[in-house]
Design an enzyme around this catalytic site. Structure first.
Site, mmCIF file in Angstrom:
data_model
loop_
_atom_site.group_PDB
_atom_site.id
_atom_site.type_symbol
_atom_site.label_atom_id
_atom_site.label_comp_id
_atom_site.label_asym_id
_atom_site.label_seq_id
_atom_site.Cartn_x
_atom_site.Cartn_y
_atom_site.Cartn_z
ATOM 1 N N ASP A 117 -3.333 1.346 10.059
ATOM 2 C CA ASP A 117 -4.507 2.203 10.223
ATOM 3 C C ASP A 117 -4.955 2.223 11.674
ATOM 4 O O ASP A 117 -5.476 3.225 12.155
ATOM 5 C CB ASP A 117 -5.622 1.721 9.293
ATOM 6 C CG ASP A 117 -5.233 1.944 7.844
ATOM 7 O OD1 ASP A 117 -5.578 2.995 7.285
ATOM 8 O OD2 ASP A 117 -4.506 1.091 7.286
ATOM 9 N N CYS A 134 0.838 -1.208 0.000
ATOM 10 C CA CYS A 134 0.000 0.000 0.000
ATOM 11 C C CYS A 134 0.873 1.258 0.000
ATOM 12 O O CYS A 134 2.000 1.248 -0.508
ATOM 13 C CB CYS A 134 -0.984 -0.010 1.166
ATOM 14 S SG CYS A 134 -2.378 1.132 0.927
HETATM 15 P P1 RI2 Z 1 -0.133 6.573 6.825
HETATM 16 C C1 RI2 Z 1 -3.736 3.423 4.364
HETATM 17 O O1 RI2 Z 1 -5.117 3.138 4.251
HETATM 18 C C2 RI2 Z 1 -2.871 2.179 4.288
HETATM 19 O O2 RI2 Z 1 -3.475 1.043 4.866
HETATM 20 C C3 RI2 Z 1 -1.665 2.642 5.044
HETATM 21 O O3 RI2 Z 1 -0.820 1.593 5.486
HETATM 22 C C4 RI2 Z 1 -2.317 3.383 6.202
HETATM 23 O O4 RI2 Z 1 -3.424 4.059 5.615
HETATM 24 C C5 RI2 Z 1 -1.439 4.318 6.969
HETATM 25 O O5 RI2 Z 1 -1.046 5.418 6.184
HETATM 26 P P2 RI2 Z 1 -6.040 3.765 3.059
HETATM 27 O O6 RI2 Z 1 -6.502 5.118 3.539
HETATM 28 O O7 RI2 Z 1 -0.882 7.181 7.968
HETATM 29 O O8 RI2 Z 1 -5.245 3.796 1.794
HETATM 30 O O9 RI2 Z 1 1.134 5.917 7.308
HETATM 31 O O10 RI2 Z 1 -7.217 2.806 2.964
HETATM 32 O O11 RI2 Z 1 0.099 7.536 5.695
#
Ligand code: RI2
Length: 322
Positions: free
Chosen positions: A198, A129
């Protein structure tokens, strides 16, 4: 009465549609949206002002259920709201939101420094991701003069791996982009699995983008250490009292277009075909080697100690409940 500012509405829509995404980025946008609500409020009594703020927070809270950074950010801003007049309340909210955003940036920088210490010159990381917390570790390692390369998992269905690849290439990091199914094949070539989170539960379970748990199990089997970069904003206080983290189920259209569905299921009008699209999964603590926060790195089993220190016995309703 209790009108939600159009800008708050628009931020909420962007969070729901993932125009604004990533746990930390969502938290930052939510705090700023509360500040906008406060700034532009024409409430004529403190009670009306507070009611407006609660409505705005509820609107933001209902967008996505899994990343705890969102309610943690709202709680922080509400924690700083005080005053006897509308003007005092307004100023306190704006100041609190700004302080939150500053601390978030600082925490990410500090976390990056700590995470970078785990990375050696010449290491290759495998990512899943797109996580700004995880990337801050790579950035700090590069700043320390280390050479880092990356195997980047595409991350279906939304392919946030492309965002990671773009960022890494901007930093001139050599990137090998692979489809998710190829991850195990490439594990022998990497020194770390590096992911974000998350939410982190009190038992050290890591809730992150769907596919993280399978990756972690494979990495453990191959002897590759799994490092989770997650500032304390990702710690989920409710899990201290036995609550579980809700896993967001997203629209099936992210997985399959209407045309693709028709090709598979022709005439049956969706009767016999179910598409499920969970956005996150839970990696048990035994598959995680370290959770790196701005307060240091922790084995997952000991994260609860940090949670007790930060949240105490925090109980009761939310500040935005009616
Ligand atoms: P930061 C994202 O979720 C991913 O799962 C990623 O690992 C997490 O948020 C943390 O992101 P999504 O919003 O806070 O893409 O480290 O569903 O940037």
């Amino acid at each position: 009465m209790n009108e939600v500012h159009p800008a708050v509405d628009s931020v909420a829509e962007d969070i729901a549609s993932m125009e604004i995404r990533g746990a930390a980025t969502i938290a930052d946008a939510a705090a700023e949206a509360l500040a906008t609500q406060a700034q532009d409020s024409d409430a004529d009594t403190p009670e009306a002002f507070r009611a407006e703020m609660r409505a705005a927070a509820r609107r933001l809270r209902e967008t996505r259920p899994t990343a705890v950074s969102l309610p943690n950010s709202l709680r922080y801003v509400f924690g700083g709201m005080s005053g006897e007049s509308v003007e005092a309340l307004r100023e306190s909210v704006v100041a609190s939101a700004a302080e939150f955003c500053r601390e978030l940036d600082q925490a990410q920088d500090n976390l990056g420094q700590i995470g970078a210490n785990r990375l050696r010159d010449g290491d290759t990381v495998m990512t899943h991701c797109h996580s700004t917390d995880a990337l801050s570790c790579v950035e700090a390692a590069l700043d320390q003069g280390k050479e880092i390369s990356a195997v980047v998992k595409e991350t279906r269905p939304r392919k946030q791996g492309h965002i990671t690849a773009r960022q890494l290439r901007e930093w001139d990091v050599p990137v090998t982009l692979v489809v998710d199914n190829a991850a195990r094949r490439y594990l022998d070539e990497v020194d770390h699995v590096l992911v974000g989170a998350d939410s982190i539960a009190a038992d050290g379970s890591v809730i992150n983008k769907i596919g993280t748990s399978g990756l972690a199990v494979n990495a453990r089997e191959r002897g590759v250490p799994i490092m989770v970069a997650a500032q304390t904003l990702k710690l989920h206080p409710d899990t201290m009292t036995g609550h579980t983290v809700e896993i967001e189920m997203r629209d099936e259209r992210e997985v399959l277009t209407a045309e693709e569905e028709a090709e598979i299921d022709g005439d049956s009008q969706g009767e016999g075909l179910t598409v499920e699209n969970p956005a996150f999964d839970v990696t048990p603590p035994r598959y995680v080697d370290a959770i790196v926060t701005e307060r240091g790195q922790f084995p997952p089993e000991s994260i609860v100690t940090l949670m007790r220190e930060l949240f105490g016995d925090q109980q009761g309703g939310e500040p935005w409940d009616e």
